[in-house]
Design an enzyme around this catalytic site. Structure first.
Site, PDB file in Angstrom:
ATOM      1  N   HIS A 105     -38.913 -17.595  32.264  1.00 51.82           N
ATOM      2  CA  HIS A 105     -40.090 -18.406  32.621  1.00 51.82           C
ATOM      3  C   HIS A 105     -40.293 -18.517  34.131  1.00 51.82           C
ATOM      4  O   HIS A 105     -41.320 -19.036  34.571  1.00 51.82           O
ATOM      5  CB  HIS A 105     -39.983 -19.812  32.021  1.00 51.82           C
ATOM      6  CG  HIS A 105     -39.969 -19.831  30.530  1.00 51.82           C
ATOM      7  ND1 HIS A 105     -41.018 -19.362  29.763  1.00 51.82           N
ATOM      8  CD2 HIS A 105     -39.020 -20.243  29.633  1.00 51.82           C
ATOM      9  CE1 HIS A 105     -40.721 -19.501  28.483  1.00 51.82           C
ATOM     10  NE2 HIS A 105     -39.509 -20.029  28.369  1.00 51.82           N
TER      11      HIS A 105
ATOM     12  N   ASP B 261     -36.898 -13.390  23.162  1.00 54.88           N
ATOM     13  CA  ASP B 261     -36.812 -14.851  23.082  1.00 54.88           C
ATOM     14  C   ASP B 261     -38.000 -15.389  22.279  1.00 54.88           C
ATOM     15  O   ASP B 261     -39.064 -14.774  22.250  1.00 54.88           O
ATOM     16  CB  ASP B 261     -36.817 -15.424  24.508  1.00 54.88           C
ATOM     17  CG  ASP B 261     -36.544 -16.905  24.555  1.00 54.88           C
ATOM     18  OD1 ASP B 261     -35.379 -17.281  24.784  1.00 54.88           O
ATOM     19  OD2 ASP B 261     -37.489 -17.705  24.366  1.00 54.88           O
TER      20      ASP B 261
ATOM     21  N   HIS C 267     -39.870 -17.795  23.044  1.00 56.37           N
ATOM     22  CA  HIS C 267     -40.962 -18.211  23.928  1.00 56.37           C
ATOM     23  C   HIS C 267     -41.494 -17.028  24.736  1.00 56.37           C
ATOM     24  O   HIS C 267     -40.727 -16.137  25.113  1.00 56.37           O
ATOM     25  CB  HIS C 267     -40.466 -19.286  24.894  1.00 56.37           C
ATOM     26  CG  HIS C 267     -39.915 -20.516  24.228  1.00 56.37           C
ATOM     27  ND1 HIS C 267     -38.555 -20.672  23.980  1.00 56.37           N
ATOM     28  CD2 HIS C 267     -40.531 -21.612  23.762  1.00 56.37           C
ATOM     29  CE1 HIS C 267     -38.364 -21.837  23.388  1.00 56.37           C
ATOM     30  NE2 HIS C 267     -39.537 -22.439  23.240  1.00 56.37           N
TER      31      HIS C 267
ATOM     32  N   ASP D 283     -33.531 -18.253  19.986  1.00 58.77           N
ATOM     33  CA  ASP D 283     -34.280 -19.401  19.458  1.00 58.77           C
ATOM     34  C   ASP D 283     -35.278 -18.975  18.382  1.00 58.77           C
ATOM     35  O   ASP D 283     -35.998 -19.806  17.829  1.00 58.77           O
ATOM     36  CB  ASP D 283     -34.966 -20.205  20.577  1.00 58.77           C
ATOM     37  CG  ASP D 283     -35.424 -19.362  21.755  1.00 58.77           C
ATOM     38  OD1 ASP D 283     -35.439 -18.116  21.628  1.00 58.77           O
ATOM     39  OD2 ASP D 283     -35.780 -19.945  22.793  1.00 58.77           O
TER      40      ASP D 283
END
Ligand code: OKP
Ligand code: ZN
Length: 353
Positions: free
Chosen positions: A169, A205, A207, A295
């Site tokens: 991120h 991931d 996200h 995740d």
């Protein structure tokens, strides 16, 4: 065959313990905790083919190749500044309460904040606390990624960087989403610096890796491929749709696969198959970088996909078919009890075990 896999790890991450983050306005214990990496290490340590090694210091230059010097010095100084001004008692983490958004900056001059508040102008969320050990941990996480690149350059077919904090991120001048420096992007840039002209980052991931997308969006030397929860419902909300395909020289070299709630192994592997086709067509001339988050696991406490432990082996096996040496960079994954088994499953798939 279980070829030995270098696992680049350090205890430096233990001092990066943010204690609390905000979840929908409520303070909650950090999901991104030291216990995550401790659990992964404990699981890998039971198998002697995982060879633990310390990261070596690669200095600031590889970070400054992608990140704004203001971000780097601010992260380096924020904690001591906050102690000096009494902004923290040394126990409470630093979390922003005002953001320098594009709308704020639009149409008038903005002031340079004082040293206590400068950190906030680089933050984009309230989930990413900074404490005394954060900067060093983030530096060492970058070193772990770069050391894993070194191992692959030295001939290892596969290397795993147990990075904590994660990185995908973090953008050129921005930190958030538990990330400070973009470990995977810095690893990709290191490959470019060594002469590669076509590097692939595969981000699995849960996200969207908005920082990685932002860093390479206009570049033709790094292809960014991301499978993630549809931003229509999932963090980081502001990027990750399928029509974000790169721009300028990078046109077509950013690809996103937003996934529906409860997407399971078969659904996920179908999207991965498309991503790997794009990777093959790019004809990479460097090791593959995987931003490896877990995740996507069905029991993850902050996510809603439905992968099982064995699905990570299938993901690894599919990526292995690219025929590239591979650097695996740890990103997210918050179902701590399953994290070790899931990491092993991915690495075993990647080594054909
Ligand atoms: C980091 B990585 C949702 C809050 C989300 C931040 C999630 C950061 C994920 N209401 N909090 O990609 O695993
Ligand atoms: Zn994640």
């Amino acid at each position: 065959m279980r070829v030995p896999v270098p696992v680049i790890r350090s205890d430096a991450h233990l001092a990066h313990d943010g204690l609390i983050e905000f979840l929908n306005g409520t303070p909650v214990p950090c999901f991104e905790s030291p216990a995550r990496a401790v659990a992964i290490e404990r699981a890998l340590a039971a198998d002697p083919t995982f060879v633990f090694e310390e990261p070596t210091d690669h200095g600031l230059d590889p970070i400054l190749a992608l990140h704004d010097p203001g971000l780097v010095t601010t992260l380096a100084e924020a904690w001591d500044d906050a102690l000096a001004t009494g902004m923290t008692d040394g126990l409470r983490p630093l979390l922003p309460d005002a953001f320098l958004t594009a709308a704020y900056a639009d149409g008038h001059p903005t002031s340079r904040p004082g040293r206590s508040h400068r950190l906030w102008s680089y933050a984009f969320d309230t989930a990413t606390p900074l404490v005394g050990g954060t900067y060093h941990a983030a530096r060492v996480a970058v070193d772990a990624a770069l050391t894993a690149v070194d191992r692959v350059h030295a001939g290892a077919p596969l290397a795993y960087a147990l990075c904590r904090p994660p990185g995908h991120h973090a953008g050129p001048a921005m930190y958030g989403g538990y990330c400070f420096f973009n470990n995977a992007a810095i690893a990709a840039q290191a490959l470019v610096a060594r002469g590669a002209s076509r590097v692939v980052i595969l981000d699995i991931d849960y996200h969207h890796g908005n920082g990685s997308q932002q860093l390479f969006y206009r570049r033709d030397d790094v292809l960014y491929l991301s499978l993630h929860a549809d931003p229509e419902r999932a963090y980081p909300y502001y990027s990750g749709t399928a029509d974000e395909r790169g721009a300028g020289a990078g046109e077509g070299l950013n690809r996103n696969w937003p996934l529906p709630e409860r997407a399971d192994g078969p659904r996920y592997l179908a999207a991965l198959d498309e991503a790997l086709t794009v990777a093959r067509d790019f004809a990479p001339d460097a090791p593959l970088i995987i931003s490896a988050g877990f995740d996507t696991f069905h029991a993850d406490p902050i996510a809603d996909l439905a992968l099982q432990t064995d699905d990570y082996r299938a993901i690894g096996a599919a990526a292995r078919d690219l025929g590239l040496a591979t650097v695996v960079i740890q990103e997210g994954g918050y179902a701590i009890d399953a994290l070790g088994a899931n990491v092993i499953s991915l690495l075993d798939g990647l080594r054909g075990a």
